[in-house]
Design an enzyme around this catalytic site. Structure first.
Site, PDB file in Angstrom:
ATOM      1  N   GLU A  54       9.226  -7.899  -3.669  1.00  0.00           N
ATOM      2  CA  GLU A  54       9.072  -9.242  -3.054  1.00  0.00           C
ATOM      3  C   GLU A  54       9.922  -9.397  -1.790  1.00  0.00           C
ATOM      4  O   GLU A  54      10.499 -10.450  -1.534  1.00  0.00           O
ATOM      5  CB  GLU A  54       9.396 -10.339  -4.065  1.00  0.00           C
ATOM      6  CG  GLU A  54       8.319 -10.430  -5.104  1.00  0.00           C
ATOM      7  CD  GLU A  54       7.874 -11.836  -5.391  1.00  0.00           C
ATOM      8  OE1 GLU A  54       8.015 -12.732  -4.540  1.00  0.00           O
ATOM      9  OE2 GLU A  54       7.342 -12.021  -6.485  1.00  0.00           O
TER      10      GLU A  54
ATOM     11  N   GLU B 281       0.865  -1.190   0.000  1.00  0.00           N
ATOM     12  CA  GLU B 281       0.000   0.000   0.000  1.00  0.00           C
ATOM     13  C   GLU B 281       0.897   1.234   0.000  1.00  0.00           C
ATOM     14  O   GLU B 281       2.108   1.114   0.224  1.00  0.00           O
ATOM     15  CB  GLU B 281      -0.891  -0.017   1.248  1.00  0.00           C
ATOM     16  CG  GLU B 281      -1.797  -1.240   1.291  1.00  0.00           C
ATOM     17  CD  GLU B 281      -2.738  -1.276   2.492  1.00  0.00           C
ATOM     18  OE1 GLU B 281      -2.668  -0.363   3.353  1.00  0.00           O
ATOM     19  OE2 GLU B 281      -3.537  -2.225   2.554  1.00  0.00           O
TER      20      GLU B 281
HETATM   21  C1  LIG Z   1       8.452  -1.558  -9.419  1.00  0.00           C
HETATM   22  C2  LIG Z   1       7.814  -2.184  -8.227  1.00  0.00           C
HETATM   23  C3  LIG Z   1       6.920  -3.230  -8.398  1.00  0.00           C
HETATM   24  C4  LIG Z   1       6.283  -3.772  -7.299  1.00  0.00           C
HETATM   25  N1  LIG Z   1       5.335  -4.743  -7.474  1.00  0.00           N
HETATM   26  C5  LIG Z   1       4.568  -5.134  -6.424  1.00  0.00           C
HETATM   27  C6  LIG Z   1       3.445  -5.986  -6.613  1.00  0.00           C
HETATM   28  O1  LIG Z   1       3.177  -6.453  -7.725  1.00  0.00           O
HETATM   29  N2  LIG Z   1       2.666  -6.270  -5.547  1.00  0.00           N
HETATM   30  C7  LIG Z   1       2.933  -5.779  -4.294  1.00  0.00           C
HETATM   31  O2  LIG Z   1       2.200  -6.065  -3.363  1.00  0.00           O
HETATM   32  N3  LIG Z   1       4.007  -4.966  -4.081  1.00  0.00           N
HETATM   33  C8  LIG Z   1       4.806  -4.651  -5.115  1.00  0.00           C
HETATM   34  N4  LIG Z   1       5.881  -3.809  -4.920  1.00  0.00           N
HETATM   35  C9  LIG Z   1       6.127  -3.271  -3.584  1.00  0.00           C
HETATM   36  C10 LIG Z   1       7.384  -3.820  -2.936  1.00  0.00           C
HETATM   37  O3  LIG Z   1       7.184  -5.144  -2.571  1.00  0.00           O
HETATM   38  C11 LIG Z   1       7.709  -2.894  -1.759  1.00  0.00           C
HETATM   39  O4  LIG Z   1       8.169  -1.660  -2.296  1.00  0.00           O
HETATM   40  C12 LIG Z   1       8.743  -3.491  -0.839  1.00  0.00           C
HETATM   41  O5  LIG Z   1       8.217  -4.602  -0.170  1.00  0.00           O
HETATM   42  C13 LIG Z   1       9.231  -2.481   0.200  1.00  0.00           C
HETATM   43  O6  LIG Z   1       8.163  -1.822   0.817  1.00  0.00           O
HETATM   44  P1  LIG Z   1       8.132  -0.233   0.923  1.00  0.00           P
HETATM   45  O7  LIG Z   1       8.456   0.312  -0.421  1.00  0.00           O
HETATM   46  O8  LIG Z   1       6.855   0.162   1.541  1.00  0.00           O
HETATM   47  O9  LIG Z   1       9.326   0.111   1.862  1.00  0.00           O
HETATM   48  P2  LIG Z   1       9.249   0.122   3.465  1.00  0.00           P
HETATM   49  O10 LIG Z   1       8.620  -1.107   3.962  1.00  0.00           O
HETATM   50  O11 LIG Z   1       8.682   1.422   3.896  1.00  0.00           O
HETATM   51  O12 LIG Z   1      10.789   0.089   3.818  1.00  0.00           O
HETATM   52  C14 LIG Z   1      11.629   1.237   3.679  1.00  0.00           C
HETATM   53  C15 LIG Z   1      13.057   0.801   4.010  1.00  0.00           C
HETATM   54  O13 LIG Z   1      13.113   0.332   5.370  1.00  0.00           O
HETATM   55  C16 LIG Z   1      13.618  -0.993   5.377  1.00  0.00           C
HETATM   56  N5  LIG Z   1      12.946  -1.735   6.435  1.00  0.00           N
HETATM   57  C17 LIG Z   1      11.611  -1.887   6.634  1.00  0.00           C
HETATM   58  N6  LIG Z   1      11.392  -2.634   7.711  1.00  0.00           N
HETATM   59  C18 LIG Z   1      12.611  -3.000   8.204  1.00  0.00           C
HETATM   60  C19 LIG Z   1      13.059  -3.773   9.314  1.00  0.00           C
HETATM   61  N7  LIG Z   1      12.208  -4.372  10.140  1.00  0.00           N
HETATM   62  N8  LIG Z   1      14.402  -3.909   9.526  1.00  0.00           N
HETATM   63  C20 LIG Z   1      15.285  -3.322   8.671  1.00  0.00           C
HETATM   64  N9  LIG Z   1      14.918  -2.556   7.610  1.00  0.00           N
HETATM   65  C21 LIG Z   1      13.603  -2.419   7.381  1.00  0.00           C
HETATM   66  C22 LIG Z   1      13.325  -1.556   4.010  1.00  0.00           C
HETATM   67  O14 LIG Z   1      14.176  -2.649   3.692  1.00  0.00           O
HETATM   68  C23 LIG Z   1      13.550  -0.346   3.143  1.00  0.00           C
HETATM   69  O15 LIG Z   1      14.918  -0.211   2.897  1.00  0.00           O
HETATM   70  C24 LIG Z   1       6.580  -3.284  -6.006  1.00  0.00           C
HETATM   71  C25 LIG Z   1       7.516  -2.270  -5.839  1.00  0.00           C
HETATM   72  C26 LIG Z   1       8.121  -1.712  -6.927  1.00  0.00           C
HETATM   73  C27 LIG Z   1       9.095  -0.579  -6.719  1.00  0.00           C
END
Ligand SMILES: Cc1cc2nc3c(=O)[nH]c(=O)nc-3n(C[C@H](O)[C@H](O)[C@H](O)COP(=O)(O)OP(=O)(O)OC[C@H]3O[C@@H](n4cnc5c(N)ncnc54)[C@H](O)[C@@H]3O)c2cc1C
Length: 449
Positions: free
Chosen positions: A363, A127
């Site tokens: 992922e 989201e």
């Molecule tokens: C091009 C693209 C395609 C995608 N396709 C899909 C899709 O088809 N379906 C879907 O559901 N999602 C999809 N995603 C979403 C993707 O899975 C998420 O962007 C990813 O899981 C990271 O979530 P976030 O961007 O909200 O980052 P956040 O969760 O906000 O994390 C921000 C940073 O904090 C770090 N972090 C978070 N929690 C922790 C922790 N506990 N310990 C250490 N570090 C942490 C993360 O590693 C990251 O570096 C896609 C994303 C992109 C960019």
């Protein structure tokens, strides 16, 4: 016997995917990257060629291929264009919760349909406000008679703007975290479903990524993929089966970066010789080769585990995070080898580098994979070696000469703090190295050689 060879059928599939990648993906890859648009005709052609949606079980009219076949195909397509590969593979990701769920009528209805005709299905846990923390889903599913009412926004949905169906993860109560999460199959054309604009990205621009908004969308209970409390586990189970394929994206893309670099060093000249003659560049090539090969082995192992009915969670994480980080290193070094040309859009390496960068994010980011693997290593991994305080001692070799080989009472005491071994029938009053008291010594009699 351990056999690393692919079967005849797998080799044929690899050949088919390779030919498709070279003839139908490679020639258009740069064009669609520049255009920032997904080539739907290529996705359709992949379906018609029998290299996408291949995991639909035979029971529903599909090919019934395993994750291993998905990995084999994906390496080839990603070698030509990681972005197009993402959009081709996304159908498998979108369908996996449906394949894994136990709603038989739902499978019959949608999997049979997708086996018969070219249709796209996307996957959505993320989201705008959360991605890594799947238990923090805010999109709500409110029970209403025989239906659920969906409200909220899913973001980053691959193929979101072009898909026919979505696997949507929502919650009956945002405060209840994992326990509230459920999942539904939602059709794009249902009332209240809106698709956002294609999100402009750094790389993988030939893959569509969009937000999906739900405004009082009525979902019939027949379309439940996971009841409240089961959705989180369905999402995690899906990831552990699809992460090996992210490894395969990385292998394919890194393989191409390496191949371009190998070709370039053999042709480019500097200081009166081919740059391939410089040992520092030969070593870069060796490291690229080693990383591609290691990534492929890890990826195939994780896929094999998934297909063998084992829990692939840990090896899928290892494969995903090793291969995605290795691919970034390979592409970065390839760009370096190309010198200034590497930094231009006239050569393919800068696009590979931009495309590969995503593998560490979607992922489950590399940080999340590290959490999964360290959680296993620290909590559930079963070590072979004894604890350090239990390391066996060969008492007859007592260097202090206190113990006698034939004395059954002879023993030794190991300081748990600093490791010092004291020979004798009693521990010392105080450790002569770290000054801890006798209570910190453990009798090693049990390990007597
Ligand atoms: C091009 C693209 C395609 C995608 N396709 C899909 C899709 O088809 N379906 C879907 O559901 N999602 C999809 N995603 C979403 C993707 O899975 C998420 O962007 C990813 O899981 C990271 O979530 P976030 O961007 O909200 O980052 P956040 O969760 O906000 O994390 C921000 C940073 O904090 C770090 N972090 C978070 N929690 C922790 C922790 N506990 N310990 C250490 N570090 C942490 C993360 O590693 C990251 O570096 C896609 C994303 C992109 C960019």
């Amino acid at each position: 016997m351990l056999d690393f060879r692919l079967s005849e059928q797998q080799l044929e599939l690899q050949q088919k995917a390779r030919q498709f990648a070279l003839e139908q993906v490679l020639p258009i890859a740069a064009y669609y990257d520049e255009k920032d648009e997904v080539p739907i005709d290529v996705l359709r052609a992949a379906y018609e060629a029998g290299i996408s949606s291949t995991d639909i079980p035979e029971k529903y009219g599909g090919k019934g291929y395993g994750i291993l076949e998905g990995v084999i195909v994906t390496e080839e397509i990603a070698a030509a264009c990681p972005g197009i590969a993402t959009s081709v593979f996304d159908n498998s990701l979108g369908m996996e919760p449906l394949i894994l769920c136990d709603n038989e009528p739902l499978k019959e209805k949608y999997l049979s349909r997708m086996a018969r005709e070219f249709q796209l299905m996307s996957f959505a846990t993320s989201e705008p406000g959360m991605g890594s923390d799947v238990s923090g889903i805010r999109c709500t599913a409110t029970p209403d008679g025989e239906d659920y009412i969906l409200n909220g926004t899913k973001y980053w949905v691959t193929n979101g703007g072009i898909a026919d169906y979505y696997s949507i993860f929502a919650t009956v109560d945002p405060k209840s975290q994992h326990e509230g999460i459920c999942a539904f199959l939602v059709e794009r054309d249902w009332e209240g479903v809106s698709v956002g604009r294609a999100i402009p990205k750094m790389g993988q621009r030939s893959s569509n990524t969009a937000g999906i908004h739900f405004d009082n969308v009525r979902v019939p209970k027949e379309n439940v993929l996971a009841e409240p409390g089961q959705g989180f586990y369905l999402a995690m189970k899906t990831f552990s089966r699809t992460r090996p394929v992210i490894g395969a994206f990385s292998v394919g893309a890194a393989r191409s970066a390496m191949e371009y670099a190998i070709e370039y060093v053999k042709k480019r000249r500097a200081f009166g010789t081919k740059i391939a003659n410089f040992q520092s560049l030969q070593f870069k090539i060796a490291e690229m080769y080693q990383k591609v090969e290691t990534s492929r082995l890890l990826t195939l192992k994780a896929a094999w585990e998934a297909d063998s009915g084992m829990d692939p969670t840990i090896d899928a994480s290892v494969a995903k995070f090793y291969a995605s980080e290795a691919a970034l290193e390979v592409a970065n070094e390839a760009l370096q080898i190309f010198g200034g040309f590497g930094y231009t859009k006239m050569f393919p390496v800068e696009k590979l580098l931009r495309d590969i960068r995503l593998f560490r994010i979607y992922e489950g980011t590399s940080e999340i994979q590290r959490m999964i693997v360290s959680g296993h290593a620290l909590n559930t991994y079963q070590p072979v070696m004894p604890a350090m305080e239990d390391l066996p001692l060969h008492l007859e070799k007592d260097p202090e000469g206190v113990n006698q080989a034939d004395d059954p009472a002879s023993t030794a005491w190991r300081c748990r703090i600093c490791g010092y071994v004291h020979y004798g029938q009693e521990p010392p009053e105080q450790c002569p190295f770290c000054f801890f008291p006798a209570a910190s010594f453990k009798n090693t009699a049990a390990q007597k050689a």
